[in-house]
Design an enzyme around this catalytic site. Structure first.
Site, PDB file in Angstrom:
ATOM      1  CG  HIS A 344       4.785  -4.235  -6.040  1.00 58.17           C
ATOM      2  ND1 HIS A 344       4.197  -3.160  -6.667  1.00 58.17           N
ATOM      3  CD2 HIS A 344       4.200  -4.325  -4.824  1.00 58.17           C
ATOM      4  CE1 HIS A 344       3.289  -2.642  -5.860  1.00 58.17           C
ATOM      5  NE2 HIS A 344       3.274  -3.330  -4.744  1.00 58.17           N
ATOM      6  CB  ALA A 345       8.044  -2.227  -2.026  1.00 56.55           C
ATOM      7  CG  HIS A 374       3.373   0.884   2.888  1.00 53.90           C
ATOM      8  ND1 HIS A 374       2.029   1.151   2.968  1.00 53.90           N
ATOM      9  CD2 HIS A 374       3.469  -0.405   2.461  1.00 53.90           C
ATOM     10  CE1 HIS A 374       1.344   0.088   2.602  1.00 53.90           C
ATOM     11  NE2 HIS A 374       2.198  -0.874   2.287  1.00 53.90           N
ATOM     12  CD  GLU A 375       6.481  -2.565   1.646  1.00 51.14           C
ATOM     13  OE1 GLU A 375       6.270  -3.602   2.290  1.00 51.14           O
ATOM     14  OE2 GLU A 375       5.754  -2.202   0.699  1.00 51.14           O
ATOM     15  CG  HIS A 378       3.443  -4.351   5.692  1.00 55.71           C
ATOM     16  ND1 HIS A 378       2.105  -4.487   5.922  1.00 55.71           N
ATOM     17  CD2 HIS A 378       3.548  -3.801   4.446  1.00 55.71           C
ATOM     18  CE1 HIS A 378       1.421  -4.042   4.860  1.00 55.71           C
ATOM     19  NE2 HIS A 378       2.280  -3.613   3.961  1.00 55.71           N
ATOM     20  CD  GLU A 402      -1.073  -3.377   2.709  1.00 54.18           C
ATOM     21  OE1 GLU A 402      -0.167  -2.540   2.529  1.00 54.18           O
ATOM     22  OE2 GLU A 402      -0.896  -4.608   2.571  1.00 54.18           O
ATOM     23  CG  HIS A 502      -1.514  -5.388  -5.777  1.00 59.27           C
ATOM     24  ND1 HIS A 502      -0.744  -4.390  -6.339  1.00 59.27           N
ATOM     25  CD2 HIS A 502      -1.218  -5.396  -4.457  1.00 59.27           C
ATOM     26  CE1 HIS A 502      -0.020  -3.811  -5.390  1.00 59.27           C
ATOM     27  NE2 HIS A 502      -0.284  -4.398  -4.249  1.00 59.27           N
ATOM     28  CE1 TYR A 512      -1.447  -2.198  -0.298  1.00 61.61           C
ATOM     29  CE2 TYR A 512      -2.750  -3.321  -1.961  1.00 61.61           C
ATOM     30  CZ  TYR A 512      -1.627  -3.262  -1.167  1.00 61.61           C
ATOM     31  OH  TYR A 512      -0.685  -4.245  -1.231  1.00 61.61           O
TER      32      TYR A 512
HETATM   33  O1  X8Z Z   1       1.554  -2.605  -2.925  1.00 63.72           O
HETATM   34  C1  X8Z Z   1       1.751  -1.696  -2.157  1.00 63.72           C
HETATM   35  C2  X8Z Z   1       2.897  -1.770  -1.158  1.00 63.72           C
HETATM   36  C3  X8Z Z   1       3.179  -3.150  -0.748  1.00 63.72           C
HETATM   37  S1  X8Z Z   1       1.961  -3.831   0.279  1.00 63.72           S
HETATM   38  C4  X8Z Z   1       4.136  -1.205  -1.796  1.00 63.72           C
HETATM   39  N1  X8Z Z   1       0.981  -0.583  -2.213  1.00 63.72           N
HETATM   40  C5  X8Z Z   1      -0.095  -0.435  -3.177  1.00 63.72           C
HETATM   41  C6  X8Z Z   1       0.434  -0.289  -4.598  1.00 63.72           C
HETATM   42  O2  X8Z Z   1       1.639  -0.084  -4.763  1.00 63.72           O
HETATM   43  O3  X8Z Z   1      -0.348  -0.377  -5.532  1.00 63.72           O
HETATM   44  C7  X8Z Z   1       1.090   0.583  -1.346  1.00 63.72           C
HETATM   45  C8  X8Z Z   1       0.116   1.575  -1.892  1.00 63.72           C
HETATM   46  C9  X8Z Z   1      -0.817   0.816  -2.773  1.00 63.72           C
HETATM   47 ZN    ZN Z   2       1.773  -2.884   2.126  1.00 62.02          ZN
END
Ligand code: X8Z
Ligand code: ZN
Length: 605
Positions: A344-345, A374-375, A378, A402, A502, A512
């Site tokens: 997960h990024a 997106h990254e 950050h 975010e 998460h 988000y």
């Molecule tokens: O978790 C993330 C990023 C890292 S902060 C990749 N996002 C959420 C997800 O993947 O569920 C970005 C969009 C929503």
């Molecule tokens: Zn993020």
């Protein structure tokens, strides 16, 4: 005869210490010293925890897990101890800056530890175990097109995007969700311990702590969320109804109920949070070039590293510095073949200085191009606020963090793609609906998902949702907000929430939802600042230093001011507001309403 009462020396000492304290109340200088020492200590421990966390997430083994848990435990211990000590300053008249720092100290971890050292160690170990357990999650199908492969999160996402065969999709969906049940007992215990830690800090539970991070009373924050959701709900309902009508066409009413919720496995994404992968099922006029970038990336032989370079170039075009040399040396851009990593990024700020990193198992495809922006948002934020005191080294609120990279990604317009030679022709206005639909499948489809994860967790943390109802409550919320239903009947043991990163990683998710709304507000603010007056979805701030300066001004403020002030600095507005998002999607909403009326489709389920 009565025996003389013998008072132990320790009690005598404590009593005289407390009396001295009472007669010598702390001074402003004491608070200053306390904060200075606290910031230095937290800085040191957070760097140690980041280094250990980096190794743990990029090399999951029992040993790295144990080391990361220990480093985290030390950080948690310091936060709890300092928050306890800070209580003695509570009644004092302090400067806004000091008061803010003391407040932020209590909010600096999402799962605070209880003061009992054994429980603290247990909490840290559970947290790391849950994170690693998700990272190792995979499904190895025996039959079907993926038989013989073991699919981790990354491959699973790719697989679910690549097929429209409902039987295969169901198998993949079930296979991935099977990573979750083993996490249930430990997650339940984790919640118990973190709630205890939150209690000791003066919060009713972990959810109350999370809701206290928004410069307003926690109840008011709940109401704010509802207000924002009501603003965007009609747009979501219109999209949902249209997508449902197209899925009925493709799969038939036996699989997709005409007036009911959407089956979770048919939306091109394991979690039904981003629907861009079913774009090709929709009958949208004017699918111009530049809607799905994957073919352009492939044709231009863009590899993982160059994708990141494109992201960096966008930020430098706004006047931000290039990323440091160590970013390119230390980041993880590709999934290693020989070990488990958390794919997960995420974007890292290891030393609160120059050591910025990206951890992402990049695939050469449209979605990842956007995620890279997106990254990097950050990372750019992290660097912009590094001049701030340690406790202000964060975003205005977590939704801001975010939203930054996503704001930049909204400027990836066809005009921009032409400028960087990614596409050869910019489609005319007839391509707008296609572009907007593609964006809506990403941004609008996401809204209720962004909201419901923490609606579930807040219920779990407060005890309103009990372990024996975890999964039932989860699917009730999925249906209520998203209008999405499980493809087959689920049982309590399934524990489906933990199939989303998460939840086991315990990262708050409302951020988000806020970011989905804020990014359009930021985009509108920046486009106005550069004098742009055309449709919002055609605006790009690429190469514009005025926009860059405006953005940087806010980023540099970190968390030093309440977020409405920081929002004002960028947009001239003090409230979070979804009208920018509604403006952006205005033409699509009109078209969706027409289509739904024409097809006799009634929004809702
Ligand atoms: O978790 C993330 C990023 C890292 S902060 C990749 N996002 C959420 C997800 O993947 O569920 C970005 C969009 C929503
Ligand atoms: Zn993020």
């Amino acid at each position: 005869m009565r025996r003389a009462l013998k008072i132990p020396a320790i009690i005598l000492f404590l009593t005289s210490f407390l009396l001295a304290q009472a007669s010598n109340p702390p001074t402003i200088a004491d608070v200053e010293k306390f904060l200075k020492d606290a910031e230095a200590r937290l800085d040191d421990l957070s760097i140690k925890a980041s280094r250990a966390g980096w190794v743990q997430e990029t090399y999951i083994t029992d040993d790295t897990e144990a080391m990361a848990a220990l480093a985290n435990e030390n950080f948690l211990a310091a936060v709890s101890e300092l928050a306890g000590q800070a209580k003695r300053f509570e009644a004092m008249q302090l400067s806004p800056e000091m008061g803010r720092k003391l407040m932020l100290l209590k909010l600096s971890v999402s799962a605070p530890a209880p003061s009992d050292p054994k429980e603290r160690a247990e909490l840290a170990q559970l947290g790391t175990w849950l994170d690693g357990s998700y990272g190792k999650g995979k499904y190895c199908p025996n039959v079907g097109p993926f038989a013989g492969q073991c699919l981790g999160q990354n491959d699973m996402e790719k697989a679910m995007a690549s097929t429209k065969d409902p039987a295969v999709l169901l198998d993949l969906w079930l296979g991935w969700h099977a990573i979750a049940p083993p996490m249930k007992d430990r997650y339940t215990r984790f919640v118990q311990l973190a709630n205890k830690g939150a209690n000791e800090m003066g919060f009713a539970d972990m959810g109350a702590l999370w809701r206290s991070s928004y410069d307003m009373p926690p109840e008011q924050f709940g109401a704010e969320l509802d207000r924002l959701w009501q603003q965007v709900r009609p747009l979501y309902l219109a999209l949902h109804a249209y997508v449902r009508s197209q899925l009925v066409k493709k799969y038939g009413p036996e699989l997709v109920p005409l007036n009911g919720p959407l089956p979770a496995h048919l939306l091109g994404n394991i979690w039904a949070q981003d629907w861009t992968n079913i774009y090709d099922l929709l009958d949208v006029p004017g699918r111009g070039s530049g809607v799905d970038l994957t073919p352009a990336l492939e044709q231009n032989h863009v590899d993982e590293l160059r994708m990141v370079r494109y992201g960096e170039a966008f930020f430098t075009s706004l006047g931000f510095d290039p990323l440091p040399k160590t970013f390119w040396e230390r980041s993880l851009f590709k999934k290693p073949a020989d070990r488990d990593v958390v794919c997960h990024a995420s974007a890292w700020d290891i030393d609160n200085q120059e050591d910025l990193r990206l951890k992402m198992c990049i695939r050469v495809r449209d979605e990842d191009f956007r995620t890279i922006h997106h990254e990097l948002g950050h990372n750019v934020y992290q660097r912009a606020y590094r001049q701030q005191p340690v406790l202000f080294e964060d975003s205005a609120n977590d939704g801001f963090h975010e939203a930054i990279g996503d704001t930049i990604a909204l400027s990836i317009t066809p005009e921009y793609l032409k400028q960087i030679d990614m596409i050869t022709q910019v489609p005319g206005p007839e391509g707008d609906l296609g572009l907007l639909m593609h964006k809506a499948l990403e941004k609008v489809a996401f809204l209720p998902f962004g909201l419901l994860i923490d609606q579930w967790r807040w219920g779990v943390f407060s005890g309103q949702i009990k372990p024996e109802n975890y999964n039932q409550a989860w699917w009730e919320l999925k249906e209520k907000y998203q209008g999405v239903a499980p493809p087959v009947k689920r049982r309590e043991a399934d524990f489906d929430p933990a199939a989303k990163y998460h939840v086991p990683a315990n990262i708050p998710y409302t951020r988000y939802f806020l970011a989905s709304i804020l990014q359009f507000q930021f985009h509108r603010g920046l486009c106005r600042a550069i004098g742009y007056t055309g449709p919002l979805h055609r605006c790009s701030i690429y190469n514009n230093k005025v926009a860059g300066q405006r953005l940087n001004k806010m980023l540099q403020m970190g968390k030093s001011k309440p977020w409405p002030e920081e929002l004002y600095a960028l947009t001239g507005e003090r409230q979070m507001d979804a009208t920018a998002m509604l403006d952006y999607f205005g033409p699509l909403k009109k078209w969706l309403d027409e289509q739904n009326a024409k097809n006799g489709v009634k929004p809702g389920w």
